[in-house]
Design a protein around this motif. Sequence first.
Motif, PDB file in Angstrom:
ATOM      1  N   SER A 120       0.835  -1.205   0.000  1.00 38.44           N
ATOM      2  CA  SER A 120       0.000   0.000   0.000  1.00 38.44           C
ATOM      3  C   SER A 120       0.865   1.248   0.000  1.00 38.44           C
ATOM      4  O   SER A 120       1.999   1.243   0.482  1.00 38.44           O
ATOM      5  N   SER A 121       0.292   2.345  -0.522  1.00 39.30           N
ATOM      6  CA  SER A 121       1.017   3.613  -0.477  1.00 39.30           C
ATOM      7  C   SER A 121       0.904   4.250   0.904  1.00 39.30           C
ATOM      8  O   SER A 121       1.597   5.208   1.212  1.00 39.30           O
ATOM      9  N   LEU A 122       0.023   3.716   1.745  1.00 40.16           N
ATOM     10  CA  LEU A 122      -0.081   4.226   3.120  1.00 40.16           C
ATOM     11  C   LEU A 122       0.777   3.389   4.063  1.00 40.16           C
ATOM     12  O   LEU A 122       1.216   2.297   3.724  1.00 40.16           O
ATOM     13  N   LYS A 123       0.963   3.932   5.267  1.00 41.18           N
ATOM     14  CA  LYS A 123       1.752   3.201   6.268  1.00 41.18           C
ATOM     15  C   LYS A 123       1.075   1.873   6.591  1.00 41.18           C
ATOM     16  O   LYS A 123      -0.152   1.803   6.676  1.00 41.18           O
ATOM     17  N   GLU A 124       1.934   0.855   6.791  1.00 43.81           N
ATOM     18  CA  GLU A 124       1.449  -0.498   7.010  1.00 43.81           C
ATOM     19  C   GLU A 124       0.371  -0.578   8.106  1.00 43.81           C
ATOM     20  O   GLU A 124      -0.660  -1.217   7.930  1.00 43.81           O
ATOM     21  N   GLU A 125       0.613   0.121   9.220  1.00 43.93           N
ATOM     22  CA  GLU A 125      -0.315  -0.021  10.351  1.00 43.93           C
ATOM     23  C   GLU A 125      -1.688   0.609  10.050  1.00 43.93           C
ATOM     24  O   GLU A 125      -2.688   0.259  10.650  1.00 43.93           O
ATOM     25  N   LEU A 126      -1.727   1.547   9.084  1.00 39.85           N
ATOM     26  CA  LEU A 126      -3.010   2.165   8.743  1.00 39.85           C
ATOM     27  C   LEU A 126      -3.893   1.238   7.923  1.00 39.85           C
ATOM     28  O   LEU A 126      -5.116   1.341   7.947  1.00 39.85           O
ATOM     29  N   VAL A 127      -3.265   0.331   7.157  1.00 43.88           N
ATOM     30  CA  VAL A 127      -4.055  -0.486   6.229  1.00 43.88           C
ATOM     31  C   VAL A 127      -4.083  -1.984   6.547  1.00 43.88           C
ATOM     32  O   VAL A 127      -4.981  -2.683   6.078  1.00 43.88           O
ATOM     33  N   SER A 128      -3.119  -2.460   7.315  1.00 48.04           N
ATOM     34  CA  SER A 128      -3.055  -3.903   7.562  1.00 48.04           C
ATOM     35  C   SER A 128      -4.376  -4.377   8.194  1.00 48.04           C
ATOM     36  O   SER A 128      -4.817  -3.830   9.204  1.00 48.04           O
ATOM     37  N   GLY A 129      -5.016  -5.358   7.582  1.00 50.36           N
ATOM     38  CA  GLY A 129      -6.286  -5.862   8.095  1.00 50.36           C
ATOM     39  C   GLY A 129      -7.506  -5.084   7.621  1.00 50.36           C
ATOM     40  O   GLY A 129      -8.636  -5.390   8.004  1.00 50.36           O
ATOM     41  N   LEU A 130      -7.288  -4.084   6.764  1.00 46.43           N
ATOM     42  CA  LEU A 130      -8.426  -3.310   6.235  1.00 46.43           C
ATOM     43  C   LEU A 130      -9.423  -4.255   5.560  1.00 46.43           C
ATOM     44  O   LEU A 130      -9.026  -5.162   4.819  1.00 46.43           O
ATOM     45  N   ASP A 131     -10.713  -4.022   5.822  1.00 51.22           N
ATOM     46  CA  ASP A 131     -11.748  -4.852   5.204  1.00 51.22           C
ATOM     47  C   ASP A 131     -12.997  -3.993   5.060  1.00 51.22           C
ATOM     48  O   ASP A 131     -13.812  -3.901   5.966  1.00 51.22           O
ATOM     49  N   MET A 132     -13.101  -3.310   3.921  1.00 53.74           N
ATOM     50  CA  MET A 132     -14.270  -2.460   3.714  1.00 53.74           C
ATOM     51  C   MET A 132     -14.915  -2.767   2.368  1.00 53.74           C
ATOM     52  O   MET A 132     -14.324  -3.449   1.522  1.00 53.74           O
ATOM     53  N   LEU A 133     -16.141  -2.269   2.210  1.00 49.13           N
ATOM     54  CA  LEU A 133     -16.887  -2.538   0.983  1.00 49.13           C
ATOM     55  C   LEU A 133     -17.521  -1.236   0.515  1.00 49.13           C
ATOM     56  O   LEU A 133     -18.259  -0.596   1.281  1.00 49.13           O
ATOM     57  N   ILE A 134     -17.221  -0.842  -0.713  1.00 51.21           N
ATOM     58  CA  ILE A 134     -17.894   0.340  -1.258  1.00 51.21           C
ATOM     59  C   ILE A 134     -19.046  -0.118  -2.147  1.00 51.21           C
ATOM     60  O   ILE A 134     -18.862  -0.960  -3.036  1.00 51.21           O
ATOM     61  N   VAL A 135     -20.233   0.405  -1.860  1.00 53.89           N
ATOM     62  CA  VAL A 135     -21.405   0.101  -2.674  1.00 53.89           C
ATOM     63  C   VAL A 135     -21.731   1.377  -3.463  1.00 53.89           C
ATOM     64  O   VAL A 135     -22.148   2.379  -2.893  1.00 53.89           O
ATOM     65  N   ARG A 136     -21.496   1.295  -4.761  1.00 54.10           N
ATOM     66  CA  ARG A 136     -21.674   2.465  -5.629  1.00 54.10           C
ATOM     67  C   ARG A 136     -22.935   2.313  -6.464  1.00 54.10           C
ATOM     68  O   ARG A 136     -23.132   1.265  -7.089  1.00 54.10           O
ATOM     69  N   GLU A 137     -23.782   3.356  -6.475  1.00 48.31           N
ATOM     70  CA  GLU A 137     -24.946   3.341  -7.356  1.00 48.31           C
ATOM     71  C   GLU A 137     -24.410   3.401  -8.786  1.00 48.31           C
ATOM     72  O   GLU A 137     -23.535   4.207  -9.095  1.00 48.31           O
ATOM     73  N   LEU A 138     -24.918   2.542  -9.675  1.00 46.52           N
ATOM     74  CA  LEU A 138     -24.232   2.371 -10.957  1.00 46.52           C
ATOM     75  C   LEU A 138     -25.035   2.784 -12.188  1.00 46.52           C
ATOM     76  O   LEU A 138     -24.475   2.913 -13.273  1.00 46.52           O
ATOM     77  N   THR A 139     -26.335   2.965 -12.051  1.00 43.32           N
ATOM     78  CA  THR A 139     -27.115   3.207 -13.276  1.00 43.32           C
ATOM     79  C   THR A 139     -27.794   4.571 -13.306  1.00 43.32           C
ATOM     80  O   THR A 139     -28.555   4.869 -14.223  1.00 43.32           O
ATOM     81  N   GLY A 140     -27.551   5.412 -12.287  1.00 42.61           N
ATOM     82  CA  GLY A 140     -28.200   6.718 -12.264  1.00 42.61           C
ATOM     83  C   GLY A 140     -27.178   7.832 -12.085  1.00 42.61           C
ATOM     84  O   GLY A 140     -25.988   7.644 -12.295  1.00 42.61           O
ATOM     85  N   GLY A 141     -27.687   9.005 -11.682  1.00 40.40           N
ATOM     86  CA  GLY A 141     -26.798  10.113 -11.367  1.00 40.40           C
ATOM     87  C   GLY A 141     -26.281  10.862 -12.580  1.00 40.40           C
ATOM     88  O   GLY A 141     -26.812  10.754 -13.685  1.00 40.40           O
ATOM     89  N   VAL A 142     -25.196  11.545 -12.374  1.00 41.49           N
ATOM     90  CA  VAL A 142     -24.738  12.531 -13.355  1.00 41.49           C
ATOM     91  C   VAL A 142     -24.215  11.890 -14.647  1.00 41.49           C
ATOM     92  O   VAL A 142     -24.176  12.538 -15.691  1.00 41.49           O
ATOM     93  N   TYR A 143     -23.859  10.620 -14.611  1.00 39.59           N
ATOM     94  CA  TYR A 143     -23.366   9.978 -15.835  1.00 39.59           C
ATOM     95  C   TYR A 143     -24.496   9.700 -16.820  1.00 39.59           C
ATOM     96  O   TYR A 143     -24.254   9.414 -17.982  1.00 39.59           O
TER      97      TYR A 143
END
Length: 369
Positions: A120-143
């Motif tokens: 990672s480009s961040l310090k090891e202790e900031l990211v080690s064990g990171l477990d997140m999920l981004i849920v992005r709306e995909l069919t609407g909005g400005v696009y």
Amino acid sequence: MAANKKLLMLPGDGIGPEVMKQVQTIIDWMDKRRHVSFDVTNDVVGGAAIDKYGQPLGDNTLADAMGVDAVLLGAVGGPKWDNVERDLRPEMGLLTLRKEMDLYANLRPATVLPAMAKASSLKEELVSGLDMLIVRELTGGVYFGKPRGIEKLADGTRKAVDTQVYSEAEIERVCRLAFELAGKRSGKVHSVEKANVMETGVLWRQIATEIGADFPDIDLHHMYADNCAMQLVRQPKQFDVIVTDNLFGDILSDCAAMLTGSLGMLPSASLGAADSDGRRKALYEPVHGSAPDIAGQGIANPLAMIQSFAMCLKYSFDMGEDADLIEQACKNVLDAGLRTPDILEAGMTKISTTDMGDHVTKELDKLSA
Ligand code: NAD
């Protein structure tokens, strides 16, 4: 066991077929060792479909995609098709699939295994064990919002317009899905918008709050998108599930992706509405592209594709245990210091795409012995 799990495999272009082959190895292993069979149909998409069918997604391919339980896609595109006209470009195959299958939610996990934290480009202790999920709306909005376009004004200068539009239903379905997913994880949702300056943000926040009332066990936080960008690089482990619109999700998920350090490790899922049986249309693909610079050399990292298949097991077939097994096998291979060149570090062993697939199945053998 009867094969009733229908999968459409679309390896696509460049490294797509190379990494998809490793998924087939795992499917064969599951058939033999876990007695789980899949009905697999193979077809082409993107540039390969332009070559075969004269269009980036064949009509029959689309019909097949609408009929299966899940679509697995490698990657599309490459220099060979860079100059074809816009509507025929390889990525139109993917965009058409997403649109026709109405895949309104894009799920991108960002996990950092301790063995990979140095990448990672961040310090090891900031990211080690990171477990997140981004849920992005995909069919609407400005696009997709209208009006849009560039027009010439009377004074000869040009004006460009994009429009951010969201209906209540569009926000509600993606937020509801995010809450449901958070219920199976550590139970925290960050709803991200710009309610301070955007009307769509105000509505987003109201609806996220209303949906949140249906999920009293989930811890709901609201965050402005600019703050979220800062927090992602300041303290990423505070997040579990982030739900956000198409534009912010596009940017924030790329930012989160880089926290993990390697494009070859990132899976994704795109999900549509559930039918009366609770089954959703779904497409699983790695985040990376067709990597023409390394295609055909046997050195592509197949882990993003393999983990996309693990997501498929989890979200389309409710086979969380098998998905966990595959993830653990990938982790063990990395812990053993076996790496494709993109994630190679000093003192580790360089292996090929096929070796990586074989090592993952060997670990699966050990784990299920
Ligand atoms: P890319 O993701 O294909 O490659 C970026 C860099 O990462 C390259 O150096 C590549 O070698 C490396 N890389 C990517 N995946 C890897 C893997 N699994 N293992 C090892 N290294 C890996 O992005 P790009 O170079 O911008 O695009 C190449 C082509 O892919 C273009 O035609 C683009 O349109 C297409 N593309 C397709 C998708 C998709 O199918 N969803 C996504 C992005 C780009």
